[in-house]
Design a protein around this motif. Structure first.
Motif, PDB file in Angstrom:
ATOM      1  N   SER A  28       2.171   4.463   0.960  1.00 29.74           N
ATOM      2  CA  SER A  28       0.959   4.277   0.148  1.00 29.74           C
ATOM      3  C   SER A  28       0.462   5.597  -0.410  1.00 29.74           C
ATOM      4  O   SER A  28       0.132   5.706  -1.604  1.00 29.74           O
ATOM      5  CB  SER A  28      -0.143   3.623   0.983  1.00 29.74           C
ATOM      6  N   LEU A  84      -1.334   0.531  -2.575  1.00 28.20           N
ATOM      7  CA  LEU A  84      -2.291   0.115  -1.549  1.00 28.20           C
ATOM      8  C   LEU A  84      -1.872  -1.167  -0.837  1.00 28.20           C
ATOM      9  O   LEU A  84      -2.370  -1.468   0.247  1.00 28.20           O
ATOM     10  CB  LEU A  84      -3.676  -0.071  -2.181  1.00 28.20           C
ATOM     11  N   VAL A  85      -0.964  -1.943  -1.465  1.00 32.69           N
ATOM     12  CA  VAL A  85      -0.604  -3.240  -0.875  1.00 32.69           C
ATOM     13  C   VAL A  85       0.906  -3.453  -0.719  1.00 32.69           C
ATOM     14  O   VAL A  85       1.338  -4.190   0.164  1.00 32.69           O
ATOM     15  CB  VAL A  85      -1.188  -4.396  -1.718  1.00 32.69           C
ATOM     16  N   ALA A  86       1.719  -2.811  -1.573  1.00 37.65           N
ATOM     17  CA  ALA A  86       3.149  -3.130  -1.606  1.00 37.65           C
ATOM     18  C   ALA A  86       3.963  -2.617  -0.434  1.00 37.65           C
ATOM     19  O   ALA A  86       4.955  -3.264  -0.052  1.00 37.65           O
ATOM     20  CB  ALA A  86       3.758  -2.611  -2.919  1.00 37.65           C
ATOM     21  N   GLN A 138       4.303   2.524   6.264  1.00 38.27           N
ATOM     22  CA  GLN A 138       3.471   1.933   5.216  1.00 38.27           C
ATOM     23  C   GLN A 138       2.407   2.915   4.737  1.00 38.27           C
ATOM     24  O   GLN A 138       2.160   3.050   3.540  1.00 38.27           O
ATOM     25  CB  GLN A 138       2.813   0.658   5.730  1.00 38.27           C
TER      26      GLN A 138
END
Length: 445
Positions: free
Chosen positions: A350, A333-335, A346
């Motif tokens: 995800s 969710l963030v990397a 992205q």
């Protein structure tokens, strides 16, 4: 606490003692790929897609030779467990010579064939150009990579893995420094990434081979090449090579399916694959520790203790899979923003990380049993089982790429479908095969 529980705990303590430093050593290669992905991803989307193709060529070719580590570990552990120390060390030396010979030939072949191999994976235009540049630069480090495999097998069999951890940390640090210097400082782009990886691999190979040779000679083994011993090492490793060939065929087919879905899907695949390879090594550390300990117990004829270790390693693998899977999904969710500035890439990364995270508990259990069967020398069964799972996966990917993907409404749906097939067919099939095998006693004989 009953006697069985006490026995389980006493056997699991050395498993953790080996698994923790082994994990540190294992993550060196995925760290290389992660660093490459993070830095190259900010060069361009085509560079990131090219890295996916070029690194697949290199890692597939080198990964086919992982039998140098697994077979050497099993042989050394068995012989040491049986009290035949000099023969075990000699088997390690034979493995090193085999690695050197294969590495030289493989490096030359990869350099010459980089372009057609990347083209076969689906590379076209700028993606293909970037992939070839990376593959040729990284190919020069292949002999070093294979020496690392064989030397790791020696030290794992001896249950002395701290040196492999120290060298892995140093190699990862060296790769990072050169990556930044070459790609950003010198402006070499993806060429700098491949060159940094090659230099780091040669450093690691030499740093492990020198002490391995000294250790073997101190134990009475000869450091000279012995054709009979090298041939025996190659013959023993052939079923493991076929097992790995089948697994890599499934992985390459996944890359090809991603490439057929477009540059964004392929770039997103690279982010998920790089991070998965990193997370996987937490699980593989348990497998390799179990492999080493079970090999020694079987060499000594302690079948009851070998089965006890098998149960414990499988439980730990499953538990670690749950933890790693949850962390992997949350990281998804963030990397991905660290690997590409593209919002589309992205999003796809995800989605892929969440899908893969859901399958990691089963993978943790499967890899633990895989390591146990390798430690037992059950190479032929593993080759057959992996070939069956990979064949089913390739067939599923063909249906997905040709019939299903064109009907899906978005790249997001295609990405999720790709990774669900990976979880269920390839990894799930191998988990089923390993579970059926360890229910019997045939693998211990």
């Amino acid at each position: 606490m009953n006697s069985q529980a006490r026995n389980d705990n006493s056997l699991l303590k050395p498993l953790f003692a080996l698994a923790l430093p082994t994990f540190g050593q294992l993550i060196a290669e995925p760290v290389f790929v992660l660093v490459d992905t993070a830095i190259v991803g900010h060069v361009s989307t085509s560079a990131l897609a090219g890295l996916s193709l070029g690194s697949t060529v290199i890692l597939t070719a080198v990964g086919l030779c992982v039998f140098l580590a697994y077979a050497t570990t099993s042989q050394v552990a068995h012989l040491l467990g049986a009290g035949r120390r000099r023969e075990g060390l000699q088997a390690g030396m034979d493995g090193l010579w085999l690695a050197a010979a294969i590495g030289a030939g493989l490096a030359a072949a990869l350099f010459a064939l980089a372009e057609p191999l990347c083209w076969l994976l689906g590379g076209r235009g700028a993606d293909l150009q970037q992939a070839v540049v990376y593959a040729r630069a990284a190919a020069l480090g292949v002999p070093g990579m294979l020496l690392v495999y064989a030397a790791n097998g020696v030290f794992r069999g001896l249950q002395k893995v701290r040196i492999t951890l120290a060298v892995a940390v140093a190699g990862a640090a060296l790769n990072t420094v050169f990556d930044v210097a070459f790609v950003i400082g010198c402006g070499w782009g993806i060429l700098g990434s491949g060159a940094a990886t090659g230099i780091a691999q040669w450093f690691m190979g030499l740093a492990l081979v020198v002490p391995a040779v000294r250790w073997a000679r101190a134990g009475g083994a000869s450091a000279r090449p012995r054709l009979a011993g090298i041939a025996r090492a190659g013959g023993d490793g052939l079923p493991l090579f076929l097992r790995t060939l089948a697994l890599r065929a499934g992985m390459v087919a996944t890359v090809m399916a991603a490439a057929s879905m477009g540059t964004d899907v392929l770039a997103g695949y690279q982010v998920v694959n790089a991070t998965w390879n990193f997370a996987l090594n937490i699980l593989d550390a348990i497998a390799i520790a179990g492999q080493t300990l079970v090999g020694a117990q079987l060499g000594a004829g302690n079948f009851a203790q070998a089965r006890c270790l098998t149960r414990g390693a499988a439980r730990i693998g499953l538990g670690m899979g749950v933890v790693v899977g949850a962390a992997f999904a949350l990281a998804g969710l963030v990397a991905p923003g660290a690997f590409s500035p593209s919002a589309q890439v992205q999003q796809l990364a995800s989605a892929g990380m969440v899908a893969v995270g859901a399958g990691l508990p089963v993978q943790g259990w499967m890899w633990a049993l895989d390591g146990i069967l390798i430690g037992a020398g059950d190479f032929r069964y593993l080759a057959r089982a992996c070939a069956a799972a990979s064949g089913a996966h390739i067939a599923a990917l063909l249906v997905l790429a040709v019939l299903v993907a064109p009907q899906l409404s978005s790249d997001l749906a295609r990405t999720v479908a790709l990774w669900v097939a990976f979880d269920v067919v390839l990894m799930g099939g191998r988990a089923l095969a390993n579970a059926l095998r360890v229910r019997t006693d045939a693998w211990m004989r």
